[in-house]
Write a protein that holds these residues in place. Structure first.
Motif, PDB file in Angstrom:
ATOM      1  N   PHE A  18      72.604 102.620  67.374  1.00 28.27           N
ATOM      2  CA  PHE A  18      72.181 104.009  67.168  1.00 28.27           C
ATOM      3  C   PHE A  18      71.376 104.096  65.878  1.00 28.27           C
ATOM      4  O   PHE A  18      71.466 103.216  65.022  1.00 28.27           O
ATOM      5  CB  PHE A  18      73.410 104.928  67.066  1.00 28.27           C
ATOM      6  CG  PHE A  18      74.206 105.024  68.336  1.00 28.27           C
ATOM      7  CD1 PHE A  18      73.962 106.046  69.236  1.00 28.27           C
ATOM      8  CD2 PHE A  18      75.179 104.089  68.635  1.00 28.27           C
ATOM      9  CE1 PHE A  18      74.680 106.132  70.407  1.00 28.27           C
ATOM     10  CE2 PHE A  18      75.915 104.170  69.802  1.00 28.27           C
ATOM     11  CZ  PHE A  18      75.660 105.192  70.695  1.00 28.27           C
ATOM     12  N   THR A  19      70.623 105.169  65.704  1.00 24.80           N
ATOM     13  CA  THR A  19      69.839 105.351  64.485  1.00 24.80           C
ATOM     14  C   THR A  19      70.659 105.977  63.365  1.00 24.80           C
ATOM     15  O   THR A  19      70.219 105.999  62.227  1.00 24.80           O
ATOM     16  CB  THR A  19      68.598 106.233  64.749  1.00 24.80           C
ATOM     17  OG1 THR A  19      69.027 107.473  65.293  1.00 24.80           O
ATOM     18  CG2 THR A  19      67.642 105.539  65.710  1.00 24.80           C
ATOM     19  N   ASP A  20      71.837 106.502  63.684  1.00 23.13           N
ATOM     20  CA  ASP A  20      72.707 107.135  62.695  1.00 23.13           C
ATOM     21  C   ASP A  20      74.124 106.621  62.917  1.00 23.13           C
ATOM     22  O   ASP A  20      74.443 106.076  63.978  1.00 23.13           O
ATOM     23  CB  ASP A  20      72.671 108.659  62.852  1.00 23.13           C
ATOM     24  CG  ASP A  20      73.111 109.405  61.607  1.00 23.13           C
ATOM     25  OD1 ASP A  20      73.603 108.771  60.658  1.00 23.13           O
ATOM     26  OD2 ASP A  20      72.975 110.649  61.587  1.00 23.13           O
ATOM     27  N   HIS A  23      80.559 108.631  64.730  1.00 25.51           N
ATOM     28  CA  HIS A  23      81.965 108.896  64.444  1.00 25.51           C
ATOM     29  C   HIS A  23      82.629 109.314  65.750  1.00 25.51           C
ATOM     30  O   HIS A  23      82.150 110.231  66.422  1.00 25.51           O
ATOM     31  CB  HIS A  23      82.100 109.982  63.380  1.00 25.51           C
ATOM     32  CG  HIS A  23      81.462 109.585  62.088  1.00 25.51           C
ATOM     33  ND1 HIS A  23      82.087 108.761  61.177  1.00 25.51           N
ATOM     34  CD2 HIS A  23      80.242 109.858  61.566  1.00 25.51           C
ATOM     35  CE1 HIS A  23      81.285 108.558  60.146  1.00 25.51           C
ATOM     36  NE2 HIS A  23      80.155 109.210  60.365  1.00 25.51           N
ATOM     37  N   LEU A  24      83.704 108.629  66.105  1.00 30.20           N
ATOM     38  CA  LEU A  24      84.401 108.899  67.355  1.00 30.20           C
ATOM     39  C   LEU A  24      85.688 109.658  67.109  1.00 30.20           C
ATOM     40  O   LEU A  24      86.350 109.471  66.095  1.00 30.20           O
ATOM     41  CB  LEU A  24      84.724 107.579  68.065  1.00 30.20           C
ATOM     42  CG  LEU A  24      83.531 106.705  68.428  1.00 30.20           C
ATOM     43  CD1 LEU A  24      84.007 105.353  68.942  1.00 30.20           C
ATOM     44  CD2 LEU A  24      82.661 107.403  69.460  1.00 30.20           C
ATOM     45  N   ALA A  25      86.043 110.500  68.063  1.00 26.92           N
ATOM     46  CA  ALA A  25      87.311 111.222  68.020  1.00 26.92           C
ATOM     47  C   ALA A  25      87.857 111.282  69.442  1.00 26.92           C
ATOM     48  O   ALA A  25      87.093 111.317  70.406  1.00 26.92           O
ATOM     49  CB  ALA A  25      87.106 112.636  67.477  1.00 26.92           C
ATOM     50  N   LYS A  52      76.570 102.168  62.773  1.00 22.86           N
ATOM     51  CA  LYS A  52      75.415 102.447  63.622  1.00 22.86           C
ATOM     52  C   LYS A  52      75.438 101.659  64.924  1.00 22.86           C
ATOM     53  O   LYS A  52      74.438 101.615  65.639  1.00 22.86           O
ATOM     54  CB  LYS A  52      74.118 102.155  62.864  1.00 22.86           C
ATOM     55  CG  LYS A  52      73.857 103.116  61.729  1.00 22.86           C
ATOM     56  CD  LYS A  52      72.514 102.828  61.090  1.00 22.86           C
ATOM     57  CE  LYS A  52      72.213 103.819  59.987  1.00 22.86           C
ATOM     58  NZ  LYS A  52      70.866 103.601  59.444  1.00 22.86           N
ATOM     59  N   ALA A  53      76.558 101.024  65.257  1.00 21.78           N
ATOM     60  CA  ALA A  53      76.650 100.252  66.496  1.00 21.78           C
ATOM     61  C   ALA A  53      78.068 100.319  67.052  1.00 21.78           C
ATOM     62  O   ALA A  53      79.033 100.176  66.304  1.00 21.78           O
ATOM     63  CB  ALA A  53      76.255  98.806  66.254  1.00 21.78           C
ATOM     64  N   ALA A  89      81.648 112.045  70.237  1.00 19.84           N
ATOM     65  CA  ALA A  89      80.840 111.173  69.390  1.00 19.84           C
ATOM     66  C   ALA A  89      79.903 112.059  68.591  1.00 19.84           C
ATOM     67  O   ALA A  89      79.112 112.818  69.160  1.00 19.84           O
ATOM     68  CB  ALA A  89      80.058 110.181  70.235  1.00 19.84           C
ATOM     69  N   THR A  90      79.989 111.984  67.274  1.00 21.59           N
ATOM     70  CA  THR A  90      79.176 112.829  66.407  1.00 21.59           C
ATOM     71  C   THR A  90      78.496 111.984  65.342  1.00 21.59           C
ATOM     72  O   THR A  90      78.898 110.856  65.057  1.00 21.59           O
ATOM     73  CB  THR A  90      80.039 113.909  65.718  1.00 21.59           C
ATOM     74  OG1 THR A  90      81.066 113.260  64.950  1.00 21.59           O
ATOM     75  CG2 THR A  90      80.664 114.849  66.728  1.00 21.59           C
ATOM     76  N   ASN A  91      77.445 112.584  64.710  1.00 22.07           N
ATOM     77  CA  ASN A  91      76.788 111.906  63.595  1.00 22.07           C
ATOM     78  C   ASN A  91      77.472 112.327  62.297  1.00 22.07           C
ATOM     79  O   ASN A  91      78.466 113.059  62.315  1.00 22.07           O
ATOM     80  CB  ASN A  91      75.281 112.195  63.583  1.00 22.07           C
ATOM     81  CG  ASN A  91      74.954 113.658  63.366  1.00 22.07           C
ATOM     82  OD1 ASN A  91      75.780 114.453  62.906  1.00 22.07           O
ATOM     83  ND2 ASN A  91      73.726 114.034  63.693  1.00 22.07           N
ATOM     84  N   ARG A  92      76.926 111.895  61.174  1.00 20.43           N
ATOM     85  CA  ARG A  92      77.553 112.183  59.877  1.00 20.43           C
ATOM     86  C   ARG A  92      77.623 113.669  59.561  1.00 20.43           C
ATOM     87  O   ARG A  92      78.412 114.097  58.728  1.00 20.43           O
ATOM     88  CB  ARG A  92      76.832 111.423  58.777  1.00 20.43           C
ATOM     89  CG  ARG A  92      75.396 111.845  58.617  1.00 20.43           C
ATOM     90  CD  ARG A  92      74.686 111.054  57.586  1.00 20.43           C
ATOM     91  NE  ARG A  92      73.258 111.309  57.727  1.00 20.43           N
ATOM     92  CZ  ARG A  92      72.330 110.558  57.258  1.00 20.43           C
ATOM     93  NH1 ARG A  92      72.636 109.496  56.579  1.00 20.43           N
ATOM     94  NH2 ARG A  92      71.070 110.855  57.433  1.00 20.43           N
ATOM     95  N   ASN A  93      76.773 114.486  60.213  1.00 23.31           N
ATOM     96  CA  ASN A  93      76.786 115.935  59.994  1.00 23.31           C
ATOM     97  C   ASN A  93      77.720 116.658  60.956  1.00 23.31           C
ATOM     98  O   ASN A  93      77.819 117.878  60.912  1.00 23.31           O
ATOM     99  CB  ASN A  93      75.374 116.509  60.151  1.00 23.31           C
ATOM    100  CG  ASN A  93      74.425 115.956  59.112  1.00 23.31           C
ATOM    101  OD1 ASN A  93      74.811 115.752  57.957  1.00 23.31           O
ATOM    102  ND2 ASN A  93      73.198 115.686  59.508  1.00 23.31           N
TER     103      ASN A  93
END
Length: 110
Positions: A18-20, A23-25, A52-53, A89-93
């Motif tokens: 991924f490019t960012d 984060h999994l929950a 990122k992977a 699945a989310t990014n850092r934001n």
């Protein structure tokens, strides 16, 4: 299709980049694979939360010895990454990440 280089008992490791950071929950995601025409398996998530992977593994069985392996989109139009609620699945934001894979990404590299 790609030749499956692993025989029964070996482990096929697939990494999705991924490019960012991802984060999994919730429950772990899976990666849907097509081991041959109409022969589907789900590789299990093994590592990558916060990176990122995401890494997935599938233990090759005798029935998996086919002429190749590909990503496999689900029949409902979802991409090959399986992450159903409450999996997230989310990014850092904290924004949801598109797990559908873009056009042109349809095969595992040789």
């Amino acid at each position: 299709m790609n030749q499956l280089p692993h025989g029964p008992g070996n482990v096929l490791v697939v990494e999705v980049a991924f490019t960012d950071r991802v984060h999994l929950a919730g429950p772990a995601p899976g990666l849907r694979l097509e081991m041959g025409p109409g022969d589907f398996r789900t590789a299990r998530y093994v590592a990558g939360d916060g990176t990122k992977a995401l890494s997935f593994e599938h233990a090759v069985a005798e029935a998996d010895r086919s002429d190749g392996v590909n990503w496999a989109a689900a029949g409902d139009g979802a991409g090959p990454l399986l992450c159903e609620a409450p999996c997230a699945a989310t990014n850092r934001n904290g924004d949801a990440i598109d797990l559908s894979f873009g056009p042109g990404i349809s095969r595992l590299p040789a």
